[in-house]
Design a protein around this motif. Structure first.
Motif, mmCIF file in Angstrom:
data_model
loop_
_atom_site.group_PDB
_atom_site.id
_atom_site.type_symbol
_atom_site.label_atom_id
_atom_site.label_comp_id
_atom_site.label_asym_id
_atom_site.label_seq_id
_atom_site.Cartn_x
_atom_site.Cartn_y
_atom_site.Cartn_z
ATOM 1 N N GLY A 192 0.788 -1.225 0.000
ATOM 2 C CA GLY A 192 0.000 0.000 0.000
ATOM 3 C C GLY A 192 0.811 1.261 0.000
ATOM 4 N N LYS A 193 2.141 1.165 -0.195
ATOM 5 C CA LYS A 193 3.003 2.353 -0.137
ATOM 6 C C LYS A 193 3.337 2.908 -1.518
ATOM 7 C CE LYS A 193 3.297 2.116 4.318
ATOM 8 N NZ LYS A 193 4.512 1.696 5.013
ATOM 9 N N GLY A 194 2.599 2.467 -2.540
ATOM 10 C CA GLY A 194 2.842 2.999 -3.876
ATOM 11 C C GLY A 194 3.853 2.177 -4.649
ATOM 12 N N ARG A 195 4.265 2.730 -5.778
ATOM 13 C CA ARG A 195 5.189 2.031 -6.665
ATOM 14 C C ARG A 195 6.569 1.924 -6.034
ATOM 15 N NH1 ARG A 195 5.019 -1.900 -10.289
ATOM 16 N NH2 ARG A 195 6.813 -1.839 -11.691
ATOM 17 N N LEU A 196 7.145 0.722 -6.102
ATOM 18 C CA LEU A 196 8.453 0.494 -5.499
ATOM 19 C C LEU A 196 9.535 0.472 -6.568
ATOM 20 C CD1 LEU A 196 7.568 -2.415 -3.052
ATOM 21 C CD2 LEU A 196 7.399 0.039 -2.676
ATOM 22 N N PRO A 197 10.796 0.762 -6.185
ATOM 23 C CA PRO A 197 11.911 0.586 -7.118
ATOM 24 C C PRO A 197 11.974 -0.870 -7.564
ATOM 25 C CG PRO A 197 12.612 1.763 -5.148
ATOM 26 C CD PRO A 197 11.236 1.262 -4.880
ATOM 27 N N PRO A 198 12.330 -1.144 -8.826
ATOM 28 C CA PRO A 198 12.359 -2.531 -9.325
ATOM 29 C C PRO A 198 13.180 -3.462 -8.442
ATOM 30 C CG PRO A 198 12.608 -0.988 -11.139
ATOM 31 C CD PRO A 198 12.655 -0.173 -9.887
ATOM 32 N N ALA A 199 14.295 -2.981 -7.907
ATOM 33 C CA ALA A 199 15.156 -3.857 -7.108
ATOM 34 C C ALA A 199 14.500 -4.248 -5.786
ATOM 35 C CB ALA A 199 16.499 -3.177 -6.835
#
Length: 328
Positions: free
Chosen positions: A304-311
């Motif tokens: 629920g914290k939004g888009r994450l870095p791919p890694a």
């Protein structure tokens, strides 16, 4: 814990050596599984990180769970200890060993006022500009750039830095102007190749706002006792070998050849000093459950914290998951 002051030959105080016994795993702990790292405090995830291949930097996700183990430092304490990093080191050492949430574990440590960080500031660069540039940006996610900041060992806050209008920062700015600001406590973590702020986020913000060099105390591991005696023997053996080599040269070429003490003596002094101060790699414990557990924890703290870095993106995305096991 045994404490002993470390000084140079001229008596200049360098730091405080901490000999920690019977503390096998710290309460602020680095766990690893392959290129993935987890820093946990009192079983709470504080920082998730992935070392980027080919070793050019680290993607991280910072939670809001870090809590300093240092109690608030009153202004009268700052005035009483101002100008004495030695006295501050003894005070912080007490918090490191007695308070929950500390990174200390058994072995030898150095709490030193001689951080390398101030050395790289160019004279034409203001303190505000330099120290702002040394802070790793981003919350909750960010990137530690090893390529751009090679060997500069940036400073990573363990919580968002307060702004100049923060009430604590305003109070500390007054102490900056009075010259009584307590030091910022840093922990050098080799796996991240940077310094973590253990205590003093607001104090560093105040120093930046006033454009002065912040007082620092840096914590890192030094040569463990198991290796210390052998390394001292090696250093003394090198010194004796050098004197013997010069003696052989004098026997052939006469007394115009020096006896070697003027060269080998300072080398021995430096070697012995380094044994008390040289940094050793940060210990990391294998993460129980390995990579699968790392992904479980990642899903729990990032859902629920939004888009994450791919890694950092956990396997299976950010959908609802069962509660991850607690790291012990």
């Amino acid at each position: 814990m045994q404490r002993s002051d470390v000084t140079r030959d001229d008596g200049t105080w360098v730091g405080l050596s901490l000999d920690v016994r019977d503390r096998r795993q710290p309460e602020l702990c680095v766990f690893s599984t392959g290129p993935r790292l987890l820093i946990s405090q009192l079983s709470r995830p504080v920082l998730l990180a992935v070392v980027e291949e080919p070793l050019q930097g680290v993607d991280f996700w910072r939670t809001d769970e870090y809590r300093s183990f240092v109690p608030p430092l009153r202004a009268d304490v700052g005035r009483a200890l101002s100008g004495s990093p030695q006295r501050w080191a003894h005070r912080f050492a007490r918090y490191l060993i007695d308070s929950p949430g500390s990174p200390l574990h058994e072995g030898r440590w150095l709490l030193s006022c001689e951080s390398p960080l101030p050395r790289w500031r160019h004279a034409a660069t203001s303190h505000a500009e330099y120290w702002s540039s040394m802070l790793v940006e981003g919350h909750p996610d960010g990137y530690i750039d090893w390529f751009l900041h090679s060997t500069s060992f940036e400073v990573l806050p363990l919580r968002p830095m307060p702004g100049p209008g923060d009430s604590r920062v305003k109070a500390y700015r007054k102490q900056v102007r009075e010259g009584t600001l307590p030091p910022v406590l840093l922990w050098r973590v080799s796996g991240l190749d940077c310094h973590l702020i253990l205590d003093g986020h607001a104090r560093l913000a105040a120093a930046i706002a006033e454009s002065v060099e912040p007082p620092l105390l840096q914590l890192h591991r030094t040569v463990p006792h198991d290796d210390l005696a052998a390394r001292i023997d090696d250093a003394v053996g090198f010194y004796e070998d050098e004197l013997e080599r010069f003696a052989e040269l004098r026997a052939v070429h006469g007394p115009t050849v020096p006896d070697g003490a003027a060269t080998a003596g300072p080398q021995l002094t430096r070697l012995l000093h380094d044994l008390n101060t040289a940094e050793q790699p940060t210990w990391a414990w294998p993460l129980p459950g390995g990579e699968e557990q790392w992904h479980h924890i990642t899903r729990e703290v990032t859902t629920g914290k939004g888009r994450l870095p791919p890694a950092i993106e956990p396997e299976g995305g950010n959908g609802p998951v069962a509660k991850a096991p607690t790291v012990k």
